[in-house]
Design a protein around this motif. Structure first.
Motif, PDB file in Angstrom:
ATOM      1  N   GLY A  67      13.171 -63.316  11.143  1.00  0.00           N
ATOM      2  CA  GLY A  67      13.734 -62.238  11.015  1.00  0.00           C
ATOM      3  C   GLY A  67      13.972 -61.493  12.242  1.00  0.00           C
ATOM      4  N   ALA A  68      13.644 -60.109  12.294  1.00  0.00           N
ATOM      5  CA  ALA A  68      14.371 -59.031  13.464  1.00  0.00           C
ATOM      6  C   ALA A  68      13.884 -59.544  15.042  1.00  0.00           C
ATOM      7  CB  ALA A  68      14.299 -57.882  13.013  1.00  0.00           C
ATOM      8  N   MET A  69      14.467 -59.558  15.722  1.00  0.00           N
ATOM      9  CA  MET A  69      14.405 -59.875  17.361  1.00  0.00           C
ATOM     10  C   MET A  69      15.195 -58.931  17.848  1.00  0.00           C
ATOM     11  SD  MET A  69      14.111 -63.158  19.501  1.00  0.00           S
ATOM     12  CE  MET A  69      14.139 -63.244  21.350  1.00  0.00           C
TER      13      MET A  69
ATOM     14  N   ALA B 227       9.686 -59.280  12.822  1.00  0.00           N
ATOM     15  CA  ALA B 227       9.481 -60.441  13.211  1.00  0.00           C
ATOM     16  C   ALA B 227       8.700 -61.058  14.485  1.00  0.00           C
ATOM     17  CB  ALA B 227      10.470 -61.620  12.923  1.00  0.00           C
ATOM     18  N   LEU B 228       9.668 -60.336  15.657  1.00  0.00           N
ATOM     19  CA  LEU B 228       9.015 -60.321  17.171  1.00  0.00           C
ATOM     20  C   LEU B 228       7.737 -59.537  17.468  1.00  0.00           C
ATOM     21  CD1 LEU B 228       9.350 -61.644  19.755  1.00  0.00           C
ATOM     22  CD2 LEU B 228      10.909 -59.799  20.521  1.00  0.00           C
TER      23      LEU B 228
ATOM     24  N   ILE C 197       9.781 -68.017  16.853  1.00  0.00           N
ATOM     25  CA  ILE C 197      10.419 -67.073  16.270  1.00  0.00           C
ATOM     26  C   ILE C 197      12.014 -67.534  16.080  1.00  0.00           C
ATOM     27  CG2 ILE C 197      11.556 -65.976  18.339  1.00  0.00           C
ATOM     28  CD1 ILE C 197      11.272 -63.224  16.710  1.00  0.00           C
ATOM     29  N   ILE C 198      12.425 -67.452  14.683  1.00  0.00           N
ATOM     30  CA  ILE C 198      13.980 -67.696  14.411  1.00  0.00           C
ATOM     31  C   ILE C 198      14.454 -66.431  14.002  1.00  0.00           C
ATOM     32  CG2 ILE C 198      15.298 -68.863  12.599  1.00  0.00           C
ATOM     33  CD1 ILE C 198      13.352 -70.991  12.390  1.00  0.00           C
ATOM     34  N   SER C 199      15.485 -66.063  14.834  1.00  0.00           N
ATOM     35  CA  SER C 199      16.161 -64.832  14.624  1.00  0.00           C
ATOM     36  C   SER C 199      17.757 -65.110  15.127  1.00  0.00           C
ATOM     37  CB  SER C 199      15.524 -63.735  15.310  1.00  0.00           C
ATOM     38  OG  SER C 199      16.073 -62.537  15.210  1.00  0.00           O
ATOM     39  N   ALA C 200      18.594 -63.922  15.029  1.00  0.00           N
ATOM     40  CA  ALA C 200      19.775 -63.775  15.781  1.00  0.00           C
ATOM     41  C   ALA C 200      19.681 -62.928  16.964  1.00  0.00           C
ATOM     42  CB  ALA C 200      20.776 -63.320  14.605  1.00  0.00           C
ATOM     43  N   VAL C 201      20.239 -63.581  18.096  1.00  0.00           N
ATOM     44  CA  VAL C 201      20.301 -63.090  19.245  1.00  0.00           C
ATOM     45  C   VAL C 201      21.859 -62.949  19.809  1.00  0.00           C
ATOM     46  CG1 VAL C 201      19.522 -62.806  21.501  1.00  0.00           C
ATOM     47  CG2 VAL C 201      17.934 -63.372  19.521  1.00  0.00           C
TER      48      VAL C 201
END
Length: 303
Positions: A11-13, A43-44, A59-63
């Motif tokens: 989720g969110a990072m 998430a983070l 963590i799996i997220s979008a950056v």
């Protein structure tokens, strides 16, 4: 690449920018205070808290592919969270969360998570394409699922065989996103961590307290649900088990952002170490109380 992770926070990072007022605020007030920037996102936050418990989360997220994104990844790794599986193919900048806190708690907040939303189901690729697992060899571990993910992504997690062996910990992120979690209500391996306002949004009606809220979401199909209610009692309802309830200690809140994430991380860490439900609930409540009574989490002091 790191070894296959046993705990993934999905989720969110993003960067948290949080203003701390020393006095109670009204709309339009302009006061002196402190502003901090630090790594954040549901998430983070959970991942960092799990690392503090001695666990090894990924963590799996979008950056974004921008300087804030590079700095965020570097700091996240320094905090003990693996970042090998990030999605960085979007055109948008790294996500951001802005909040104002006062002695009474959160005054207001805005989350700019457009990068995560743009990623959509593509963020799940490492768990589907064989890098971590696929439909014939599902990844087997604990997956913390953040309600900041899109409805399409959450619905895919609910039905995709790639997630059939995962133990899910579900957290809505906010009441306005709680309804997104409906597809996961029937998942046999899901534990919902929500507050009463989120339970009301998910149930579509007013709920008197955490016990009523937990039992309402349980009746909607959830295998297990834990409902917090600020300083009021916290309740847990589960299939084939009596509802349990515990009251948090009376404390003065100084720092509320991330309290629910600290609760979830402490609860998960306790259960992974063998704690029984009542023991895990007690440890989680104590962790949340410690979080909100502590000074603001250190970060870059920007004002």
């Amino acid at each position: 690449m790191s070894q296959t992770p046993r705990i993934i926070c999905l989720g969110a990072m993003l960067w948290d920018v949080i203003g701390h007022s020393p006095v109670t605020l009204r709309i339009g007030d302009d006061v002196a205070g402190r502003i901090h920037q630090r790594p954040g996102g549901v998430a983070l936050n959970v991942a960092v808290a799990l690392a503090r418990h001695g666990l090894a989360p990924s963590i799996i997220s979008a950056v974004g592919r921008d300087s804030p994104g590079e700095a965020l990844i570097a700091e996240t790794r320094a905090l003990g969270v693996a970042t090998d599986w990030l999605w960085r193919d979007g055109p948008l900048p790294t996500d951001l969360y802005m909040a104002i806190e006062a002695p009474g708690g959160l005054v207001a907040a805005i989350a700019d998570a457009h990068g995560l939303e743009a990623a959509g189901p593509a963020i799940l690729a490492p768990l589907q394409d064989g890098r971590l697992g696929d439909a014939t060899r599902p990844w087997d571990g604990t997956l913390v699922v953040d309600g900041n993910l899109t409805l399409e992504t959450l619905a895919l997690i609910a039905r995709d065989p790639c997630f059939a062996r995962a133990s899910l910990r579900i957290v809505p992120a906010s009441p306005d996103k709680a309804e997104r979690l409906a597809p996961l209500l029937g998942h046999d391996n899901a534990i919902f961590h929500i507050n009463r306002a989120e339970a009301e949004a998910l149930a579509g009606r007013t709920l008197a307290d955490s016990i009523e809220a937990a039992e309402a979401i349980r009746a909607m199909g959830a295998a297990r649900v834990i409902v917090t209610d600020g300083p009021r009692p916290t309740a847990e309802a589960a299939r084939n088990a009596a509802t349990i309830c515990q009251t948090p200690p009376t404390v003065a809140a100084r720092h509320v952002t991330g309290a629910g994430d600290s609760f979830l991380a402490a609860h998960l860490a306790a259960e992974l170490s063998g704690a029984l439900p009542a023991q895990a609930l007690d440890q989680a409540i104590r962790a949340a109380a410690s979080h909100i009574t502590a000074s603001p989490v250190p970060g870059k002091d920007i004002a």
